[in-house]
Design a protein around this motif. Structure first.
Motif, PDB file in Angstrom:
ATOM      1  N   ASP A  48       0.864  -1.244   0.159  1.00 21.22           N
ATOM      2  CA  ASP A  48       0.011  -0.006  -0.106  1.00 21.22           C
ATOM      3  C   ASP A  48       0.888   1.435   0.020  1.00 21.22           C
ATOM      4  O   ASP A  48       0.541   2.477  -0.791  1.00 21.22           O
ATOM      5  CB  ASP A  48      -0.821   0.075   1.103  1.00 21.22           C
ATOM      6  CG  ASP A  48      -2.022  -1.015   1.199  1.00 21.22           C
ATOM      7  OD1 ASP A  48      -2.193  -1.533  -0.125  1.00 21.22           O
ATOM      8  OD2 ASP A  48      -2.638  -1.552   2.187  1.00 21.22           O
ATOM      9  N   SER A  49       2.016   0.999   0.689  1.00 14.75           N
ATOM     10  CA  SER A  49       2.854   2.380   0.778  1.00 14.75           C
ATOM     11  C   SER A  49       3.434   2.607  -0.553  1.00 14.75           C
ATOM     12  O   SER A  49       3.520   3.817  -0.833  1.00 14.75           O
ATOM     13  CB  SER A  49       3.883   2.253   1.864  1.00 14.75           C
ATOM     14  OG  SER A  49       4.663   3.082   2.024  1.00 14.75           O
ATOM     15  N   GLU A  51       2.220   1.786  -3.437  1.00 17.03           N
ATOM     16  CA  GLU A  51       1.136   2.162  -4.316  1.00 17.03           C
ATOM     17  C   GLU A  51       0.739   3.590  -4.122  1.00 17.03           C
ATOM     18  O   GLU A  51       0.710   4.508  -5.118  1.00 17.03           O
ATOM     19  CB  GLU A  51       0.067   1.234  -4.255  1.00 17.03           C
ATOM     20  CG  GLU A  51       0.269  -0.125  -4.726  1.00 17.03           C
ATOM     21  CD  GLU A  51      -1.069  -0.802  -4.715  1.00 17.03           C
ATOM     22  OE1 GLU A  51      -2.206  -0.368  -4.022  1.00 17.03           O
ATOM     23  OE2 GLU A  51      -1.263  -2.080  -4.988  1.00 17.03           O
ATOM     24  N   ARG A  52       0.935   4.067  -2.822  1.00 17.85           N
ATOM     25  CA  ARG A  52       0.683   5.506  -2.607  1.00 17.85           C
ATOM     26  C   ARG A  52       1.719   6.435  -2.998  1.00 17.85           C
ATOM     27  O   ARG A  52       1.313   7.560  -3.551  1.00 17.85           O
ATOM     28  CB  ARG A  52       0.473   5.659  -1.092  1.00 17.85           C
ATOM     29  CG  ARG A  52       0.002   7.005  -0.793  1.00 17.85           C
ATOM     30  CD  ARG A  52      -0.282   7.316   0.909  1.00 17.85           C
ATOM     31  NE  ARG A  52       0.647   6.649   1.747  1.00 17.85           N
ATOM     32  CZ  ARG A  52       0.669   5.181   2.292  1.00 17.85           C
ATOM     33  NH1 ARG A  52      -0.570   4.715   2.197  1.00 17.85           N
ATOM     34  NH2 ARG A  52       1.475   4.884   3.138  1.00 17.85           N
ATOM     35  N   GLU A  53       3.034   5.874  -2.588  1.00 23.34           N
ATOM     36  CA  GLU A  53       4.187   6.724  -3.283  1.00 23.34           C
ATOM     37  C   GLU A  53       4.163   6.777  -4.872  1.00 23.34           C
ATOM     38  O   GLU A  53       4.295   7.822  -5.516  1.00 23.34           O
ATOM     39  CB  GLU A  53       5.383   6.087  -2.733  1.00 23.34           C
ATOM     40  CG  GLU A  53       5.494   6.113  -1.347  1.00 23.34           C
ATOM     41  CD  GLU A  53       7.024   5.627  -0.889  1.00 23.34           C
ATOM     42  OE1 GLU A  53       7.710   5.039  -1.810  1.00 23.34           O
ATOM     43  OE2 GLU A  53       7.238   5.698   0.350  1.00 23.34           O
ATOM     44  N   ASN A  54       3.867   5.617  -5.411  1.00 17.69           N
ATOM     45  CA  ASN A  54       3.500   5.622  -7.047  1.00 17.69           C
ATOM     46  C   ASN A  54       2.627   6.538  -7.649  1.00 17.69           C
ATOM     47  O   ASN A  54       2.814   7.326  -8.531  1.00 17.69           O
ATOM     48  CB  ASN A  54       3.127   4.280  -7.594  1.00 17.69           C
ATOM     49  CG  ASN A  54       3.392   3.916  -8.965  1.00 17.69           C
ATOM     50  OD1 ASN A  54       4.134   4.904  -9.673  1.00 17.69           O
ATOM     51  ND2 ASN A  54       2.733   3.036  -9.685  1.00 17.69           N
ATOM     52  N   ARG A  55       1.357   6.736  -6.801  1.00 18.02           N
ATOM     53  CA  ARG A  55       0.380   7.562  -7.241  1.00 18.02           C
ATOM     54  C   ARG A  55       0.788   9.006  -6.984  1.00 18.02           C
ATOM     55  O   ARG A  55       0.481   9.887  -7.817  1.00 18.02           O
ATOM     56  CB  ARG A  55      -0.971   7.427  -6.287  1.00 18.02           C
ATOM     57  CG  ARG A  55      -1.468   6.127  -6.638  1.00 18.02           C
ATOM     58  CD  ARG A  55      -3.091   5.955  -6.173  1.00 18.02           C
ATOM     59  NE  ARG A  55      -3.221   6.024  -4.721  1.00 18.02           N
ATOM     60  CZ  ARG A  55      -3.061   4.913  -4.194  1.00 18.02           C
ATOM     61  NH1 ARG A  55      -2.935   3.695  -4.494  1.00 18.02           N
ATOM     62  NH2 ARG A  55      -3.022   5.130  -2.617  1.00 18.02           N
ATOM     63  N   GLU A  56       1.375   9.464  -5.908  1.00 16.55           N
ATOM     64  CA  GLU A  56       1.972  10.660  -5.664  1.00 16.55           C
ATOM     65  C   GLU A  56       2.987  11.118  -6.819  1.00 16.55           C
ATOM     66  O   GLU A  56       2.930  12.154  -7.202  1.00 16.55           O
ATOM     67  CB  GLU A  56       2.570  10.656  -4.162  1.00 16.55           C
ATOM     68  CG  GLU A  56       1.565  10.691  -3.198  1.00 16.55           C
ATOM     69  CD  GLU A  56       2.072  10.734  -1.569  1.00 16.55           C
ATOM     70  OE1 GLU A  56       3.166  10.672  -1.670  1.00 16.55           O
ATOM     71  OE2 GLU A  56       1.376  10.590  -0.727  1.00 16.55           O
ATOM     72  N   LYS A  59       1.106  11.916  -9.873  1.00 19.18           N
ATOM     73  CA  LYS A  59       0.419  12.998  -9.811  1.00 19.18           C
ATOM     74  C   LYS A  59       1.416  14.283  -9.960  1.00 19.18           C
ATOM     75  O   LYS A  59       1.122  15.311 -10.528  1.00 19.18           O
ATOM     76  CB  LYS A  59      -0.281  13.188  -8.307  1.00 19.18           C
ATOM     77  CG  LYS A  59      -0.799  14.392  -8.247  1.00 19.18           C
ATOM     78  CD  LYS A  59      -1.565  14.496  -6.816  1.00 19.18           C
ATOM     79  CE  LYS A  59      -2.537  15.982  -6.487  1.00 19.18           C
ATOM     80  NZ  LYS A  59      -2.981  15.930  -5.269  1.00 19.18           N
TER      81      LYS A  59
END
Length: 234
Positions: A48-49, A51-56, A59
């Motif tokens: 999850d971490s 994936e979150r970093e990937n989304r950020e 963005k």
């Protein structure tokens, strides 16, 4: 107590590094994903971490791309407004070769402008001469105003034996351009003595009272004195 293996060259994590190398080769071959580890999988929290970093990161990348596009559009709009082509604006100024100056062209331009200046000056002089000539002609066509004066003189004889008719004749003999004698009369003074009062019209620029007095008193056998009793402009 000293470690008996401290002086030995032992690689305790060799197996982990070999597994990591094998996993890297599997990723290159397309048989594994970065989230997997050889011999196991990534924990859910770690995934999850990531994936979150990937989304950020995605963005931030999208925002940077939008900002770059916005700046490019603004630069293009400014170039169109200033009339500078985009290609020439982006190229360094020093890269544009300057055209060598042509001495012959410069001389021709100087001669051309010089000729224009000379022609303009000549035209101004011609107009000035025409206006001066027109002013002089207009002034000459106007009638010249001649200033004149009406003068009354009193001429006194020496005594009562002076012939007043002959005295008046002597006065009227005074003649010059701009002098015209008028009417006259005898005015009694007393004791049988009369004085001659005579009128004349003179042109101011030609005849003055000094001239009249000197010319009349020149007949000293008849005239004692001359006085101006009236002087009026007409």
């Amino acid at each position: 107590m000293a470690n008996p293996l401290m002086n030995e060259s032992v690689w305790f994590h060799q197996q982990k590094f070999e597994q990591a190398e094998a996993h890297y080769q599997q990723i290159l071959a397309g048989t594994a994903t970065p989230g997997q580890i050889a011999g196991g999988s990534v924990p859910p929290g770690k995934m999850d971490s990531l994936e979150r970093e990937n989304r950020e990161l995605r963005k931030v990348t999208d925002e940077l791309r939008a900002m770059v596009l916005k700046l490019e559009n603004r630069v293009s709009a400014l170039e169109r407004g200033s009339g500078v082509p985009a290609a020439s604006a982006s190229a360094p100024a020093a890269a544009t070769p300057s055209k060598p100056a042509d001495d012959d062209d410069d001389e021709d331009d100087d001669d051309m402008f010089g000729s224009d200046d000379e022609e303009e000056a000549a035209e101004l002089e011609r107009l000035k001469a025409e206006r001066v000539a027109a002013y002089k002609a207009k002034k000459a066509s106007k009638p010249t105003l001649i200033a004149k004066s009406n003068i009354i003189l009193e001429v006194k004889p020496w005594d009562d034996e002076t012939d007043m008719k002959e005295l008046e004749q002597k006065v009227r003999e005074v003649s010059t351009d701009g002098l015209k004698w008028g009417s006259s009369k005898l005015v009694p003074v007393g004791y049988g003595i009369n004085k001659l009062q005579i009128m004349c019209v003179v042109v101011d620029d030609k005849v003055g009272t000094d001239f009249l007095e000197e010319s009349i008193t020149a007949h000293e056998d008849f005239v004692q004195s001359v006085d101006v009793v009236a002087f009026n402009k007409i």
